[in-house]
Design an enzyme around this catalytic site. Structure first.
Site, PDB file in Angstrom:
ATOM      1  N   ASP A 208       0.821  -1.210   0.000  1.00 26.43           N
ATOM      2  CA  ASP A 208       0.000   0.000   0.000  1.00 26.43           C
ATOM      3  C   ASP A 208       0.858   1.266   0.000  1.00 26.43           C
ATOM      4  O   ASP A 208       0.711   2.132   0.858  1.00 26.43           O
ATOM      5  CB  ASP A 208      -0.905  -0.062   1.249  1.00 26.43           C
ATOM      6  N   GLU A 449       3.519  -8.312   7.164  1.00 27.56           N
ATOM      7  CA  GLU A 449       2.253  -8.951   6.822  1.00 27.56           C
ATOM      8  C   GLU A 449       2.363  -9.939   5.668  1.00 27.56           C
ATOM      9  O   GLU A 449       1.595  -9.856   4.700  1.00 27.56           O
ATOM     10  CB  GLU A 449       1.186  -7.897   6.498  1.00 27.56           C
ATOM     11  N   TYR A 502      -6.527  -3.316  12.604  1.00 28.23           N
ATOM     12  CA  TYR A 502      -7.307  -2.125  12.239  1.00 28.23           C
ATOM     13  C   TYR A 502      -8.771  -2.300  12.641  1.00 28.23           C
ATOM     14  O   TYR A 502      -9.674  -2.219  11.815  1.00 28.23           O
ATOM     15  CB  TYR A 502      -7.156  -1.857  10.731  1.00 28.23           C
ATOM     16  N   GLU A 538       1.170  -1.673  14.208  1.00 26.73           N
ATOM     17  CA  GLU A 538       0.363  -0.739  13.411  1.00 26.73           C
ATOM     18  C   GLU A 538      -1.034  -0.679  13.997  1.00 26.73           C
ATOM     19  O   GLU A 538      -1.576  -1.714  14.406  1.00 26.73           O
ATOM     20  CB  GLU A 538       0.218  -1.193  11.941  1.00 26.73           C
TER      21      GLU A 538
HETATM   22  C1  BDP Z   1      -1.385  -2.372   6.835  1.00 25.89           C
HETATM   23  C2  BDP Z   1      -0.118  -2.340   5.985  1.00 25.89           C
HETATM   24  C3  BDP Z   1       0.269  -0.926   5.578  1.00 25.89           C
HETATM   25  C4  BDP Z   1      -0.961  -0.215   5.029  1.00 25.89           C
HETATM   26  C5  BDP Z   1      -2.034  -0.188   6.099  1.00 25.89           C
HETATM   27  C6  BDP Z   1      -3.289   0.547   5.618  1.00 25.89           C
HETATM   28  O1  BDP Z   1       0.959  -2.933   6.688  1.00 25.89           O
HETATM   29  O2  BDP Z   1       1.296  -0.964   4.627  1.00 25.89           O
HETATM   30  O3  BDP Z   1      -0.684   1.063   4.552  1.00 25.89           O
HETATM   31  O4  BDP Z   1      -2.380  -1.520   6.358  1.00 25.89           O
HETATM   32  O5  BDP Z   1      -4.103  -0.078   4.952  1.00 25.89           O
HETATM   33  O6  BDP Z   1      -1.940  -3.624   6.881  1.00 25.89           O
HETATM   34  O7  BDP Z   1      -3.419   1.730   5.864  1.00 25.89           O
END
Ligand code: BDP
Length: 643
Positions: A208, A449, A502, A538
């Site tokens: 991404d 990932e 997330y 993250e």
């Molecule tokens: C995570 C990835 C990262 C993405 C992020 C996203 O590691 O590179 O930019 O998601 O979707 O899973 O913002």
């Protein structure tokens, strides 16, 4: 569907070249610095540039564009180096170009460099994305696979032979990704002539961020004497007030060099010395290297001067900054100098307007200022190795680094094969070789990932992690996972579990009320199964700067803030147990490929791409300084007003 001739040709050119360089590394990769015996000449600036738009992207090789000045074989444009080429022009075809681009520059080489046969002249590229071939005065001097890492060639012979001054440097760079590159990608030819023109293809990627390309870091010419310090490795530890620096110097160009090593303190006082290629330096009343906000006097660096003298009296001198510190991991803690370290930091990208991934000092210094302003003590080099100058800054400012290799987007089972693994091991060797002496680097991340639930992942990560440990036993090794704890086949091998999640964004969008339960479950499951400390590597939410809503809605600054607050409540409980860090995704907004889920890039930054704070940055600032006040020993100047 069989491939076309053009397709085959393009693949051949690219893959044959890759295979020829998939061997184990030889020699060191010391950062070029000046010294009494070394000179550095920066070839950054304006280069001539042409993208090869021929159908198979191979015209430059067929017509041997490197043999004569580039302007003689077709039109050229100005291209700055270092910079990605993508955003420099108004031409979408250049922004989205896939294939070979050609760079050329004439460089004056001082006459004394050529005349003095005891001088070695080296051409070094800090990084070029992705695959590069280099010529000097039309003679091929080296090639390199992979962006983000440096490569170099001894060009003394070529320069002395061709006798051309200025010398002409030609660099061809190809950003094509394959299943075996890091990151992987595939070229897909669109053969339906009712929908796509002849020869139409796209590059598919599973990561991404925008696949910026070009010469991303400085191109340098530097000299060493014929006898030269090829590599230095230091490993440090301490006991009570005695610091121990084990060093190993490799010298080339002399069969019996005399080596002298001197370690000096800040005030220039010599604190230890030795006369051998390897040994241990003892430093009494040692000043340890401490992270920012963990000690009154963080980031203490000694200076290690190495001198190598050949039988004929020729001497080379190289000076390396050395920070003395240790790293240990227990089942619940990450210890730096035997004290628990909590990562309160960020994930970054090398990314900015216009220059893309091109190295840029103003940006680097601004980012460090913002990191320190926030009270962050660490960052991860997501998702590839950053410029060496950035690691030097981290050493000097006490910012702790998780150093990541470009193993991102490994989602296709074919990217777990032998060829991929061999290349991945080589990249880890290149990364460790380059970064092993930085005290700021405390952990290697071998991937982000990957599809760790696929059966080959078990073997793949066992090899990758154990190989990395064999290269460097003084740091922790991890990879970043987003898989379910029960299906992750690599987790048994890592020292620290790093998890991305997330909640209320990609899962249960809009429902911040579920974060607490889901995050608690995540932590308890991983810890319950592996009994290893965990970093939330993250978490975050997109926020379009200036968008607000109350109650919060997705994409507003308020929603981003609410997501963060919900995560923080859980972190505050779990950091009393086994959670050893939190890294926000992301420090700043960054460019991505165009897609229906990205509005001119990824907006999960707590700063905009232009480095202006969103509400989330202020929230993190309060939090990080509060944590630092609780856990660290702050210098008086650093006490934050909002404690
Ligand atoms: C995570 C990835 C990262 C993405 C992020 C996203 O590691 O590179 O930019 O998601 O979707 O899973 O913002």
């Amino acid at each position: 569907m069989g491939s076309t001739g053009a397709e085959r040709a393009a693949k051949c050119v690219f893959l044959a070249a890759i295979c020829s360089v998939c061997q184990s590394l030889q020699g060191g990769m010391l950062f070029p610095t000046e010294s009494p015996s070394r000179e550095v000449k920066d070839a950054s600036g304006l280069w001539r540039f042409r993208a090869d738009f021929s159908l198979d992207r191979n015209r430059g090789f067929e017509q041997e564009w490197y043999k004569s000045p580039l302007a003689e074989t077709g039109p050229v444009i100005d291209m700055p180096v270092p910079s990605s080429y993508n955003d420099i022009t108004q031409d979408a075809k250049i922004r989205d170009f896939i294939g070979w681009v050609w760079y050329e520059k004439d460089v004056w080489v001082p006459a004394r460099w050529i005349q003095d046969r005891g001088t070695r002249i080296v051409l070094r590229v800090g990084s070029a994305h992705y695959y590069s071939v280099l010529w000097v005065n039309g003679v091929k001097v080296t090639e390199h696979v992979g962006g983000h890492l440096p490569f170099e060639a001894d060009i003394s012979g070529v320069l002395r032979q061709s006798n051309a001054n200025p010398c002409r440097i030609t660099i061809a760079v190809n950003n094509t990704l394959t299943l075996e590159t890091l990151p992987p990608g595939t070229i897909q030819y669109m053969n339906d002539r009712t929908r796509y023109p002849a020869g139409y293809f796209v590059q598919n990627i599973n990561f991404d961020f925008f696949n910026y390309a070009g010469i991303h870091r400085s191109v340098l010419l530097y000299t060493t004497p014929k006898v030269h310090i090829d590599d230095i490795t230091v490993e440090t530890t301490f006991s009570d007030n005695i610091g121990l620096v084990s060093y190993n110097v490799s010298v080339l160009g002399s069969s019996k060099p005399a080596v002298k090593v001197t370690l000096s303190a800040h005030d220039g006082r010599c604190v230890a010395s030795a006369n051998d290629t390897r040994g241990v330096l003892k430093v009494t009343d040692v000043n340890l290297w401490w992270p920012y906000l963990m000690h009154e006097n963080p980031a203490y660096l000694y200076s290690m001067e190495v001198q190598a003298t050949a039988e004929d009296g020729q001497t080379d001198v190289y000076t390396l900054p050395v920070g003395i510190r240790t790293v240990k991991v227990t089942s619940t803690q990450f210890l730096i100098n035997n004290k628990p370290f909590y990562f309160h930091g960020v994930n970054k990208h090398e990314d900015a307007d216009i220059r893309g991934k091109g190295f840029d000092w103003p940006l680097v210094v601004k980012d460090f200022n913002l990191i320190k302003w926030m009270g962050a003590n660490s960052f991860r080099t997501s998702h590839y190795p950053y410029a060496e100058e950035i690691l030097q800054m981290a050493d000097r400012h006490g910012i702790v680094i998780i150093d990541e290799c470009p193993g991102v987007g490994i989602k296709d089972i074919r990217s777990f094969g032998n060829a991929s693994l061999a290349h991945h091991l080589t990249v880890m060797e290149e990364l460790v070789r380059r970064d092993k002496n930085h005290p700021s680097v405390v952990m290697w991340s071998v991937a982000n990932e990957p599809a760790a639930e696929m059966p080959p992942a078990g073997f793949y990560f066992k090899e990758l992690v154990s190989h990395t440990k064999s290269l460097d036993s003084t740091r922790a090794v991890t990879y970043i996972t987003d898989s379910n704890y029960a299906r992750d086949l690599g987790a048994p091998y890592v020292d620290v579990i790093c998890v991305n999640s997330y909640f209320s964004w990609y899962h249960d969008p809009g429902h911040t009320e579920i974060i607490s339960i889901q995050l608690n479950t995540q932590f308890d499951n991983w810890y319950g199964k592996y009994k290893k400390p965990i970093i939330q590597s993250e978490y975050g939410a997109d926020a379009v700067p200036g968008l607000h809503s109350d109650p919060p809605m997705m994409f507003t600054e308020d929603y981003q803030k609410t997501v963060l607050q919900n995560y923080h409540n859980v972190f505050d409980q779990k950091r009393k147990e086994f959670v050893i860090g939190e890294l926000i995704w992301n420090f700043a907004d960054f460019m991505t490929a165009q897609s229906i889920t990205r509005v001119v890039g990824n907006k999960k930054g707590v700063f905009t791409r232009q480095r202006q704070p969103k509400a989330g940055a202020f929230l993190l600032r309060e939090r990080y300084w509060r944590i630092a006040n609780e856990t660290g020993v702050l210098p008086t100047w650093a006490r934050y007003p909002c404690q």
